[in-house]
Design a protein around this motif. Structure first.
Motif, PDB file in Angstrom:
ATOM      1  N   ALA A 115     -18.114 -12.783  -1.269  1.00 59.04           N
ATOM      2  CA  ALA A 115     -17.384 -12.025  -0.252  1.00 59.04           C
ATOM      3  C   ALA A 115     -17.053 -12.911   0.945  1.00 59.04           C
ATOM      4  N   LEU A 116     -17.996 -13.765   1.354  1.00 53.25           N
ATOM      5  CA  LEU A 116     -17.742 -14.682   2.464  1.00 53.25           C
ATOM      6  C   LEU A 116     -16.642 -15.664   2.106  1.00 53.25           C
ATOM      7  N   GLN A 117     -16.649 -16.131   0.863  1.00 50.75           N
ATOM      8  CA  GLN A 117     -15.660 -17.101   0.416  1.00 50.75           C
ATOM      9  C   GLN A 117     -14.266 -16.488   0.335  1.00 50.75           C
ATOM     10  N   GLU A 118     -14.162 -15.252  -0.156  1.00 49.20           N
ATOM     11  CA  GLU A 118     -12.865 -14.642  -0.413  1.00 49.20           C
ATOM     12  C   GLU A 118     -12.275 -13.937   0.799  1.00 49.20           C
ATOM     13  N   ASP A 119     -13.144 -13.379   1.660  1.00 48.74           N
ATOM     14  CA  ASP A 119     -12.651 -12.477   2.700  1.00 48.74           C
ATOM     15  C   ASP A 119     -12.696 -13.035   4.111  1.00 48.74           C
ATOM     16  N   SER A 120     -13.332 -14.171   4.312  1.00 46.64           N
ATOM     17  CA  SER A 120     -13.544 -14.647   5.683  1.00 46.64           C
ATOM     18  C   SER A 120     -12.241 -14.930   6.420  1.00 46.64           C
ATOM     19  N   HIS A 121     -11.205 -15.340   5.705  1.00 51.54           N
ATOM     20  CA  HIS A 121      -9.942 -15.689   6.355  1.00 51.54           C
ATOM     21  C   HIS A 121      -8.852 -14.645   6.126  1.00 51.54           C
ATOM     22  N   ASP A 122      -9.172 -13.590   5.389  1.00 54.83           N
ATOM     23  CA  ASP A 122      -8.184 -12.551   5.084  1.00 54.83           C
ATOM     24  C   ASP A 122      -8.550 -11.293   5.858  1.00 54.83           C
ATOM     25  N   THR A 123      -8.152 -11.238   7.128  1.00 54.59           N
ATOM     26  CA  THR A 123      -8.560 -10.163   8.015  1.00 54.59           C
ATOM     27  C   THR A 123      -7.344  -9.420   8.551  1.00 54.59           C
ATOM     28  N   TRP A 124      -7.606  -8.283   9.155  1.00 56.99           N
ATOM     29  CA  TRP A 124      -6.572  -7.495   9.825  1.00 56.99           C
ATOM     30  C   TRP A 124      -6.952  -7.368  11.291  1.00 56.99           C
ATOM     31  N   HIS A 125      -6.155  -7.999  12.165  1.00 54.86           N
ATOM     32  CA  HIS A 125      -6.460  -8.019  13.597  1.00 54.86           C
ATOM     33  C   HIS A 125      -7.881  -8.533  13.853  1.00 54.86           C
ATOM     34  N   GLY A 126      -8.276  -9.522  13.061  1.00 56.32           N
ATOM     35  CA  GLY A 126      -9.600 -10.115  13.230  1.00 56.32           C
ATOM     36  C   GLY A 126     -10.728  -9.333  12.606  1.00 56.32           C
ATOM     37  N   ARG A 158     -22.822  26.577 -17.563  1.00 59.34           N
ATOM     38  CA  ARG A 158     -22.149  25.394 -18.085  1.00 59.34           C
ATOM     39  C   ARG A 158     -22.474  24.190 -17.229  1.00 59.34           C
ATOM     40  N   SER A 159     -22.683  23.042 -17.909  1.00 60.52           N
ATOM     41  CA  SER A 159     -22.939  21.777 -17.220  1.00 60.52           C
ATOM     42  C   SER A 159     -22.406  20.648 -18.080  1.00 60.52           C
ATOM     43  N   THR A 160     -22.419  19.443 -17.537  1.00 61.90           N
ATOM     44  CA  THR A 160     -21.950  18.293 -18.299  1.00 61.90           C
ATOM     45  C   THR A 160     -22.836  18.062 -19.521  1.00 61.90           C
ATOM     46  N   VAL A 161     -22.233  17.581 -20.592  1.00 61.65           N
ATOM     47  CA  VAL A 161     -22.971  17.358 -21.839  1.00 61.65           C
ATOM     48  C   VAL A 161     -23.980  16.230 -21.669  1.00 61.65           C
ATOM     49  N   TYR A 162     -23.560  15.160 -20.980  1.00 61.92           N
ATOM     50  CA  TYR A 162     -24.414  13.991 -20.795  1.00 61.92           C
ATOM     51  C   TYR A 162     -25.020  13.993 -19.387  1.00 61.92           C
ATOM     52  N   PRO A 163     -26.184  13.388 -19.228  1.00 67.95           N
ATOM     53  CA  PRO A 163     -26.702  13.154 -17.874  1.00 67.95           C
ATOM     54  C   PRO A 163     -25.728  12.272 -17.099  1.00 67.95           C
ATOM     55  N   VAL A 164     -25.667  12.475 -15.801  1.00 64.89           N
ATOM     56  CA  VAL A 164     -24.677  11.788 -14.976  1.00 64.89           C
ATOM     57  C   VAL A 164     -25.360  11.072 -13.817  1.00 64.89           C
ATOM     58  N   ALA A 165     -25.013   9.801 -13.630  1.00 67.37           N
ATOM     59  CA  ALA A 165     -25.502   9.023 -12.493  1.00 67.37           C
ATOM     60  C   ALA A 165     -24.395   8.931 -11.451  1.00 67.37           C
ATOM     61  N   ARG A 166     -24.775   9.021 -10.188  1.00 67.15           N
ATOM     62  CA  ARG A 166     -23.809   8.901  -9.096  1.00 67.15           C
ATOM     63  C   ARG A 166     -23.931   7.520  -8.449  1.00 67.15           C
ATOM     64  N   LEU A 167     -22.798   6.889  -8.199  1.00 64.59           N
ATOM     65  CA  LEU A 167     -22.762   5.554  -7.604  1.00 64.59           C
ATOM     66  C   LEU A 167     -21.928   5.587  -6.344  1.00 64.59           C
ATOM     67  N   CYS A 168     -22.391   4.880  -5.319  1.00 69.80           N
ATOM     68  CA  CYS A 168     -21.642   4.739  -4.069  1.00 69.80           C
ATOM     69  C   CYS A 168     -21.601   3.254  -3.730  1.00 69.80           C
ATOM     70  N   ALA A 169     -20.402   2.733  -3.518  1.00 68.18           N
ATOM     71  CA  ALA A 169     -20.240   1.287  -3.352  1.00 68.18           C
ATOM     72  C   ALA A 169     -19.515   0.956  -2.062  1.00 68.18           C
ATOM     73  N   LEU A 170     -19.937  -0.138  -1.460  1.00 71.32           N
ATOM     74  CA  LEU A 170     -19.227  -0.757  -0.348  1.00 71.32           C
ATOM     75  C   LEU A 170     -18.339  -1.842  -0.944  1.00 71.32           C
ATOM     76  N   SER A 171     -17.026  -1.710  -0.788  1.00 70.22           N
ATOM     77  CA  SER A 171     -16.091  -2.615  -1.437  1.00 70.22           C
ATOM     78  C   SER A 171     -15.204  -3.301  -0.407  1.00 70.22           C
ATOM     79  N   SER A 172     -14.812  -4.528  -0.710  1.00 71.23           N
ATOM     80  CA  SER A 172     -13.850  -5.243   0.110  1.00 71.23           C
ATOM     81  C   SER A 172     -12.446  -4.774  -0.258  1.00 71.23           C
ATOM     82  N   LEU A 173     -11.660  -4.387   0.737  1.00 71.81           N
ATOM     83  CA  LEU A 173     -10.298  -3.949   0.462  1.00 71.81           C
ATOM     84  C   LEU A 173      -9.375  -5.118   0.144  1.00 71.81           C
ATOM     85  N   ARG A 174      -9.767  -6.333   0.490  1.00 71.58           N
ATOM     86  CA  ARG A 174      -8.936  -7.495   0.234  1.00 71.58           C
ATOM     87  C   ARG A 174      -9.171  -8.057  -1.168  1.00 71.58           C
ATOM     88  N   SER A 175     -10.419  -8.385  -1.470  1.00 73.40           N
ATOM     89  CA  SER A 175     -10.732  -9.037  -2.745  1.00 73.40           C
ATOM     90  C   SER A 175     -11.228  -8.061  -3.809  1.00 73.40           C
TER      91      SER A 175
END
Length: 263
Positions: A115-126, A158-175
């Motif tokens: 993330a440091l390599q890909e995003d450090s120079h690709d910013t919006w208003h700093g 009624r419920s889902t057939v399979y057990p379900v895992a929930r995921l929450c991610a912090l993502s870079s909008l640039r890379s």
């Protein structure tokens, strides 16, 4: 958005060989992950821990192949003087010895460097740009996973057939790299998991949230965690609010239904 990015990765980012991926992960990072989790071992095995790390990575990249085939095709095993190679039964044992901890540390190490390599120079208003989003994954239909992750109920009967895992991610909008991620039972909401990501963004950043993350506790703590941490979230159509103070014309946008905070 996150679900579409993951589907794109599944469809287009599979390398022709593991060597392509290994070139981006220095052995020093793998060793650092072992040292941080006290998993270093001096015992020589046919399938040592360092190779098991590459095995787990390869299993994620080559999901259409069996584990034994991944070991064989990628030549991950070590032979003794007699030429004997690892038995299929030893593969699962090696994975159990490794545990998830070194892989979690390696994920954090790679995410920090990439993330440091890909995003450090690709910013919006700093500002470095990030997003927080969640998605759901089906798991194997076993009693153990059903007890841990749960099923999503559509109604009383009624419920889902399979057990379900929930995921929450912090993502870079640039890379589109994922610096951090949390997951667990689907019975917990996305805001609950997003709170575990507070303080994970670097200083001087702007994080875009979906409208389901409109939580005062989450957003206030997100802003307080870093002196230069900004956020933006769409307002629900039925949201009621009072404007107490405007610091600048950029603090509030009523025309497009978005609210943002700048410390």
């Amino acid at each position: 958005m996150l679900q579409h990015w993951l589907l794109d990765t599944d469809s287009f980012a599979v390398p022709e060989s593991l060597c392509t991926f290994q070139q981006s992960i220095p052995l020093e990072w793998v060793q650092q992950a072992f040292e941080l989790t006290n998993k270093s071992s001096i015992r020589r095995r046919k399938l040592p821990a360092k190779l098991v790390v590459w095995l787990v990575v390869a299993m994620g990249l080559f999901r259409d192949r069996s584990i034994a085939e991944v070991v064989s095709k990628l030549d991950l095993s070590v032979q003794n003087a007699a030429g004997d190679t690892v038995a299929p039964s030893a593969i699962s044992q090696a994975r159990q010895r490794l545990t998830y901890e070194p892989l979690a540390k390696l994920f954090g190490i790679t995410a920090q460097h990439w993330a440091l390599q890909e995003d450090s120079h690709d910013t919006w208003h700093g500002l470095n740009l990030f997003s927080v989003d969640g998605t759901l994954f089906r798991t194997a239909d076993t009693d153990e996973l059903a007890t841990h992750f749960g099923r999503i109920k559509h109604s009383a009967t009624r419920s889902t057939v399979y057990p379900v895992a929930r995921l929450c991610a912090l993502s870079s909008l640039r890379s589109r790299l994922i610096p951090d991620v949390v997951f667990g039972p689907s019975t917990e909401g996305e805001v609950t998991y997003a709170k575990q990501l507070v303080g994970k963004v670097p200083n001087h950043s702007l994080t875009i949230f979906d409208r389901c993350y409109l939580s005062a506790e989450l957003l206030v703590n997100w802003q307080r965690a870093q002196s230069g941490s900004h956020w933006m979230v769409p307002l629900k159509s039925n949201t009621k609010y009072n404007i107490l103070h405007r610091y600048s014309d950029h603090d509030f946008f009523s025309g497009n239904g978005c609210i943002c905070a700048c410390p």
